[in-house]
Design an enzyme around this catalytic site. Structure first.
Site, short mmCIF file in Angstrom:
data_model
loop_
_atom_site.label_atom_id
_atom_site.label_comp_id
_atom_site.label_asym_id
_atom_site.label_seq_id
_atom_site.Cartn_x
_atom_site.Cartn_y
_atom_site.Cartn_z
CB CYS B 99 5.63 24.16 -49.09
SG CYS B 99 5.62 23.54 -47.18
CB CYS B 137 10.98 20.70 -44.95
SG CYS B 137 11.54 20.24 -46.87
CB CYS B 203 -5.61 -6.84 -32.83
SG CYS B 203 -6.21 -6.87 -30.96
NE ARG B 241 -5.62 3.29 -33.70
CZ ARG B 241 -6.64 3.17 -33.01
NH1 ARG B 241 -7.81 3.33 -33.34
NH2 ARG B 241 -6.48 2.78 -31.82
CB CYS B 245 -2.68 0.25 -31.20
SG CYS B 245 -3.85 0.03 -32.66
#
Lengths: 138, 284, 109
Positions: B99, B137, B203, B241, B245
């Site tokens: 990188c 990349c 929520c 996440r 959920c």
């Protein structure tokens, strides 16, 4: 959740076993204490145990112990399957007899710290930590 | 430690009792005592009053969890950041480049990057998340295998790339070529999923600051992702996440990196425009 | 040796003689408790760091016995005296016999 009669009976049996567990855990903690103190009396005062009243997750609970003049401090999580957490021995270069770490608590329970003082006496402090079980996985 | 400050550049400068309200946010805390983090900001205009304020998830955490994020040494996510920093400097793939060979020092070349993703990539003609860009990349420029979209390697690299943007306001574009994807994300946000028939909004817009069982609901802002989750003792990505959920609504979840979650990420990110980049944060 | 074990230590670069300094340590380690089960229901064997020590110029600061109730990525904070310039040595002992060390120099004025 639909329970068959058999499952209900099994659950009830499981519940009665669960009631026994705290006594077993307490017995384990008593063994740890006896091994540390050699059966000596344990007083109060002169030791501070700091932990959150409510832990958002039982996996990582910050705990501080502080006992000026202590030689070593043992920390117990009385309600864990294995109550032993760790023992902090202070060397000649310790500037204070205090330490912080992060511990695992399997459920709401008492955390206990027992300090062995330089004169061979013992003091303890206890703090209840409520462990919340969140609804959201992921 | 709350103070009123100007939202953008001079966030460290306290302007107590000036009465200047327009472009303000509230600094909830500082990282390492020198990176002010805006945790409350007037909601973006596109929210059309659905929220009065955008509020960081940090505000909904207990003080002991909050404290772990206020000093990089206390933040366990930094272990992953250090590992990613080594990867950054390591040649990967058939091209034999790292990188760093193209991007130099991550703390200079990546300033502000985390704040503007997801964003339009003109050449590819698509909305790209940071993870998509990293994988692009790897496969196109380095001759390497793509990483698992929400795996540990990707989470760590996203955390590393986020570091030089901490404290900068999230500023995700929602118009122009991304508008249709943003609309798709918005529609998803308000669509009820699963046996529990819950939308994101059920929520995180209608019930934030309330408890769901023992969980203190936040606005579901993603300015702090990836986060070190105490429950998992590891980093969790935005799509990781999202999966959790959607699963909690008892629905079949979309895949990490799917067009659906990319659209949702763009929309949810834009709901937090103006909040500081906080990643990698600490959450229970 | 467990994968990716990286110690991190924070010690001030300098201090006054006799001053109390705060030291923080963190090490990446799963701290597998021996209580968890894998996907097939088999117990995952215990694999933890069981001891941590900090010494300064050969004298002990703290010696910690660690049990499985210490969290993943073990964290410690404690205080040390620094009588003279020298080197802190930090040592973590793994169940599997591995030993991880880190050192930090401090200048005392």
């Amino acid at each position: 959740m639909n329970l068959t009669r058999r499952e209900t009976v099994l659950l009830a049996a499981g519940a009665s076993v669960a009631v026994m567990v705290p006594f077993r855990a307490f017995a384990d903690a008593a063994e740890n204490i006896a091994a540390f103190t050699g059966g000596a009396a344990v007083g109060e005062g002169g030791i501070t145990l700091t932990a959150p009243e409510i832990a958002e997750n039982g996996n990582t609970v910050p705990v501080d112990v502080d006992a000026p003049g202590a030689v070593e401090i043992m920390v117990l999580a009385v309600g864990n399957p294995n109550p032993a957490v760790g023992t902090f021995k202070f060397g000649p270069l310790a500037a204070a007899q205090m330490a912080s770490t992060r511990i695992r608590l399997s459920k709401t329970q008492n955390v206990m710290a027992i300090a062995k003082m330089a004169d061979g006496s013992f003091v303890q402090a206890t703090k209840e930590v409520k462990v919340t079980i969140g609804g959201c996985g992921g | 430690m709350k103070m009123t400050v100007l939202k953008s550049a001079i966030a460290g400068l306290a302007l107590v009792a000036t009465g200047v309200m327009a472009e303000e946010g509230t600094v909830g805390f500082e990282i390492n005592g020198d990176i002010p983090i805006v945790t409350r900001v007037p909601a973006a205009a596109h929210l059309d009053g659905a929220l009065s304020e955008a509020i960081s998830g940090w505000e909904y955490r207990d003080s002991s969890t909050q404290a772990m994020q206020m000093d990089d040494f206390d933040n366990p996510a930094m272990l992953a950041v250090e590992q990613a920093a080594e990867v950054w400097n390591t040649a990967m793939g058939t091209v034999g480049k790292s990188c760093a060979d193209c991007h130099g020092d991550v703390n200079e070349s990546m300033i502000g990057i985390r704040a503007t993703y997801p964003k339009w990539n003109e050449k590819a003609g698509e909305v790209r998340t940071l993870a998509m860009q990293v994988n692009n990349c790897l496969t196109e420029n380095m001759g390497a295998e793509a990483w698992k979209y929400d795996g540990a390697d990707m989470a760590a690299m996203e955390a590393l790339i986020s570091i030089p943007s901490r404290g900068m306001p999230v500023n995700v574009a929602i118009d122009g070529p991304v508008a249709s994807v943003w609309e798709q994300g918005k529609e998803m946000y308000y669509t009820r999923y699963g046996q529990l028939e819950l939308s994101c909004a059920s929520c995180h817009e209608l019930n934030y600051d309330n408890l769901i069982r023992a969980d203190h609901l936040s606005q579901g802002q993603i300015n702090a992702f990836p986060v070190y989750r105490l429950k998992d003792t590891g980093l969790v990505t935005t799509h990781g996440r999202f999966k959790g959920c959607v699963r909690d609504t008892r629905a079949e979840t979309f895949a990490a990196g799917s067009p659906e979650f990319v659209a949702l990420e763009l929309y949810v990110a834009s709901r937090g425009n103006g909040l500081s980049v906080e990643a990698p944060a600490v959450r229970p | 040796m467990a994968d990716n074990v990286t110690p991190r230590v924070r010690v001030p670069r300098d201090a006054k003689a006799g001053e109390a300094i705060t030291i923080k340590t963190l090490i990446s380690h799963q701290m597998e408790s021996g209580q968890r089960k894998d996907g097939d229901g088999n117990l995952i064997p215990r694999s933890i760091i069981n001891r941590f020590t900090c010494d300064f110029n050969g004298q002990n600061v703290i010696d910690i016995t660690m049990e499985p109730a210490i969290s993943t990525n073990p964290y410690f904070e404690f205080q040390s005296l620094v009588p003279e310039s020298g080197t802190f040595t930090f040592t973590w002992y793994d169940d599997d016999g591995s030993v991880y060390t880190d050192t930090k120099d401090i200048a005392v004025s």
